[in-house]
Design an enzyme around this catalytic site. Structure first.
Site, PDB file in Angstrom:
ATOM      1  N   ARG A 123     -31.099   6.012  -5.692  1.00  0.00           N
ATOM      2  CA  ARG A 123     -32.051   6.040  -6.800  1.00  0.00           C
ATOM      3  C   ARG A 123     -32.643   4.664  -7.065  1.00  0.00           C
ATOM      4  NH1 ARG A 123     -27.838   9.675 -10.164  1.00  0.00           N
ATOM      5  NH2 ARG A 123     -26.539   7.932  -9.542  1.00  0.00           N
ATOM      6  N   LYS A 135     -13.863  10.712  -0.754  1.00  0.00           N
ATOM      7  CA  LYS A 135     -13.052  11.130  -1.880  1.00  0.00           C
ATOM      8  C   LYS A 135     -13.550  10.436  -3.150  1.00  0.00           C
ATOM      9  CE  LYS A 135     -10.962   8.278  -3.442  1.00  0.00           C
ATOM     10  NZ  LYS A 135     -11.278   6.920  -3.865  1.00  0.00           N
ATOM     11  N   HIS A 181      -9.820   7.179   3.628  1.00  0.00           N
ATOM     12  CA  HIS A 181      -9.683   5.996   4.500  1.00  0.00           C
ATOM     13  C   HIS A 181      -8.220   5.605   4.711  1.00  0.00           C
ATOM     14  CE1 HIS A 181      -9.503   3.464   0.841  1.00  0.00           C
ATOM     15  NE2 HIS A 181      -9.033   2.514   1.621  1.00  0.00           N
ATOM     16  N   LYS A 206      -5.959   4.271   8.384  1.00  0.00           N
ATOM     17  CA  LYS A 206      -5.226   3.004   8.495  1.00  0.00           C
ATOM     18  C   LYS A 206      -4.150   3.177   9.567  1.00  0.00           C
ATOM     19  CE  LYS A 206      -5.564   1.657   3.596  1.00  0.00           C
ATOM     20  NZ  LYS A 206      -6.173   0.337   3.505  1.00  0.00           N
ATOM     21  N   GLU A 237      -2.766  -2.538  -6.878  1.00  0.00           N
ATOM     22  CA  GLU A 237      -3.866  -3.464  -6.601  1.00  0.00           C
ATOM     23  C   GLU A 237      -3.890  -4.544  -7.653  1.00  0.00           C
ATOM     24  OE1 GLU A 237      -7.676  -1.680  -5.045  1.00  0.00           O
ATOM     25  OE2 GLU A 237      -6.835  -0.042  -6.230  1.00  0.00           O
ATOM     26  N   ASP A 265      -8.900   8.746  -8.272  1.00  0.00           N
ATOM     27  CA  ASP A 265      -9.265   7.654  -7.369  1.00  0.00           C
ATOM     28  C   ASP A 265      -8.194   7.422  -6.306  1.00  0.00           C
ATOM     29  OD1 ASP A 265     -11.124   5.557  -6.681  1.00  0.00           O
ATOM     30  OD2 ASP A 265      -9.644   4.118  -7.410  1.00  0.00           O
ATOM     31  N   HIS A 285      -5.192   9.419  -1.581  1.00  0.00           N
ATOM     32  CA  HIS A 285      -4.464   8.450  -0.751  1.00  0.00           C
ATOM     33  C   HIS A 285      -2.946   8.607  -0.908  1.00  0.00           C
ATOM     34  CE1 HIS A 285      -8.386   6.863  -0.318  1.00  0.00           C
ATOM     35  NE2 HIS A 285      -8.379   6.007  -1.316  1.00  0.00           N
ATOM     36  N   LYS A 331      -4.470  -0.448 -11.116  1.00  0.00           N
ATOM     37  CA  LYS A 331      -5.360  -1.610 -10.972  1.00  0.00           C
ATOM     38  C   LYS A 331      -4.813  -2.739 -11.835  1.00  0.00           C
ATOM     39  CE  LYS A 331      -9.128   0.409  -8.983  1.00  0.00           C
ATOM     40  NZ  LYS A 331      -9.496  -0.002  -7.639  1.00  0.00           N
ATOM     41  N   LYS A 344      -1.241  -7.050  -4.758  1.00  0.00           N
ATOM     42  CA  LYS A 344      -1.686  -5.953  -3.903  1.00  0.00           C
ATOM     43  C   LYS A 344      -0.543  -5.591  -2.974  1.00  0.00           C
ATOM     44  CE  LYS A 344      -4.928  -3.801  -1.164  1.00  0.00           C
ATOM     45  NZ  LYS A 344      -5.676  -2.653  -1.633  1.00  0.00           N
TER      46      LYS A 344
END
Ligand code: BG6
Length: 478
Positions: free
Chosen positions: A39, A145, A175, A179, A213, A232, A237, A323, A328
């Site tokens: 957009r 996703k 993803h 891995k 993370e 998320d 995952h 988060k 991490k």
């Protein structure tokens, strides 16, 4: 390759650097072109400039060379339009048609939040975009996703996809499945004979999966507000990792069987009760861009899940993801049961700890097994030692997951063995079903509790409490 959501975060951070890397490795044909659609009010020149910036910021620094980048950017084009506007899709179709010859494959990559995928598929269907292509070079659609926002949304999306494409053309990617360290979970379990006898409730005390993370939402507030930690990370995952750790061995050479075995796990997950989970939101989240000042979106979840099957009955699977945490780290920690009776000296027995197997998915990729040894002194002391395997011992570096995903979408399935890197429609629905109790917590209840943890910590204190009640603690390898 048409990228819907071309001006978004995923395109800049992941897709462009991955395609660029493939290009530098000579894995793309000269004719390969990307058409960005979104957009945002851009044209091809400005899109190229933005992607140039993205490569400088997120690309592999060793590969950045201005001449190479300029050459790569010649492959990029841009069409502006609204996701629900058939006229814009006709323009896109015309543009794509002009770039393609009879032997071209078209790939449509949905780098967009689930709320707009339905509109895109509706317009594609209406104008017939993605319907062209020869038998050999059938078009493909890559779905990111979260796939839908809940079970109902996922069902609708699956139905809509089935009206536009045949199953073979649909790539529901995750993803984490691309891995190498996640793929290794199956290799490690089913390529070694020594684990299987121990891989059950007789020898395993508990399993922990941490997907933490350090970063916050990093400018993705708009997307994150509609997804939160469950959509998320957990539904996709984390559940993929859990299923790979827990599933039964599949039938050899039968990728469908891998999906079947994973679904068995999702179906065997005991329905979550409110006392099985804890949510958190980090201090400062509500001040992020495009985030509601009273947001009830969780940025952290910790849960205890039981798998009600023969192998795992009674073994808790503890999961935490969030988060703005201390660091991490993504890993699976399998804690084995203690010895039935300690026959060493009293002092040694006090220090005998259970064996722990860490499957370190990132960033220190590898496997660690902790066990008890006698120290060299003349005393009776014992200590814990580690057997360590590190991926860094291989000469090759681990490729980025998105390079794998893009290669999979460009080439033919049997060559790339892509099936075990994708979700199947019924598996996605089974995973949604399992997480629905998490999504049903009333928003007002959550908004009243949040924020409840400081950035740089391991989440709210209730997460510690969840395990303390069971006489356990969260663990991560150093
Ligand atoms: C993505 C999520 O799917 O995974 C992000 O949308 C998250 O919020 C990311 O940061 C984590 O991926 P990785 O590969 O860095 O663990």
């Amino acid at each position: 390759m048409v990228i819907f959501g071309a001006s978004g975060d995923l395109t800049a951070r992941k897709l462009m650097p991955a395609v660029y890397k493939l290009d530098t490795e000579g894995l793309l044909t000269d004719k390969f072109q990307i058409v960005g659609f979104s957009r945002s009010d851009l044209d091809t020149a400005r899109f190229r400039e933005e992607m140039r910036q993205a490569l400088r910021e997120f690309g592999d620094k060793k590969l950045l060379d201005e001449e190479r980048i300029n050459k790569f950017c010649e492959r990029l084009h841009y069409v502006r339009g609204d996701y629900g506007d058939p006229e814009a899709f006709r323009r896109l179709q015309q543009f794509v048609g002009g770039q393609c010859s009879g032997d071209s494959r078209q790939v449509f990559y949905m780098a967009v939040p689930p709320s707009v995928s339905e509109a895109i598929l509706g317009c594609m269907k209406q104008v017939g975009l993605g319907q062209e292509g020869s038998d050999r070079m059938w078009p493909k659609v890559v779905m990111e996703k979260p796939f839908g926002l809940d079970l109902e949304g996922a069902r609708r999306l699956n139905q809509l996809l089935a009206q536009v494409f045949v199953e073979q053309q649909i790539y529901r990617v995750d993803h984490y499945l691309a891995k190498s360290t996640v793929q290794n979970l199956m290799v490690f379990r089913f390529g070694n004979a020594i684990w299987e006898p121990l891989w059950n409730s007789h020898y395993i005390d508990n399993v922990q999966i941490t997907a933490a993370e350090q970063i916050g939402v990093e400018g993705r507030g708009g997307y994150y507000e509609e997804s939160g930690i469950v959509r998320d990370m957990v539904q996709n995952h984390v559940l993929q990792v859990l299923s790979l750790v827990a599933m039964e061995p599949p039938v050899p050479n039968d990728f469908e069987s891998i999906h079947d075995k994973k679904i068995e796990i999702f179906k065997s997950l005991e329905p979550l009760l409110p006392e099985d989970f804890v949510f958190g939101q980090y201090e400062g989240y509500r001040q992020e861009r495009k985030v509601d000042k009273n947001s009830a979106t969780p940025t952290f979840a910790a849960l205890r899940w039981y798998i009600n099957n023969w192998r795992w009955r009674g073994v808790p699977f503890y999961i935490r993801s969030g988060k703005a945490l201390a660091r991490k780290v993504t890993e699976v920690a399998i804690t084995f049961k203690r010895v039935p009776l300690c026959v060493l000296s009293e002092e040694a027995c006090r220090n005998v700890s259970p064996n722990i197997l860490f499957m370190r998915i990132q960033p220190e990729e590898g496997i660690r097994l902790c066990f008890v040894v006698k120290t060299p002194e003349r005393t009776e002391e014992v200590a814990t030692a580690n057997l360590d395997f590190k991926y860094s011992q291989f000469e090759e570096t681990i490729p980025d997951a998105y390079e794998r995903i893009i290669l999979d979408s460009l080439c033919d399935n049997c060559v790339c063995g892509r099936q075990n890197r994708l979700w199947r429609d019924d598996a996605i629905e089974a995973a949604w079903k399992a997480v629905m109790p998490l999504l049903n917590t009333p928003k007002e209840e959550l908004a009243g509790q949040f924020p409840n943890y400081k950035p740089g910590t391991w989440g709210p204190k209730e997460a510690e409490e969840l395990l303390r009640r069971d006489g356990r603690k969260w663990i991560v390898s150093e």
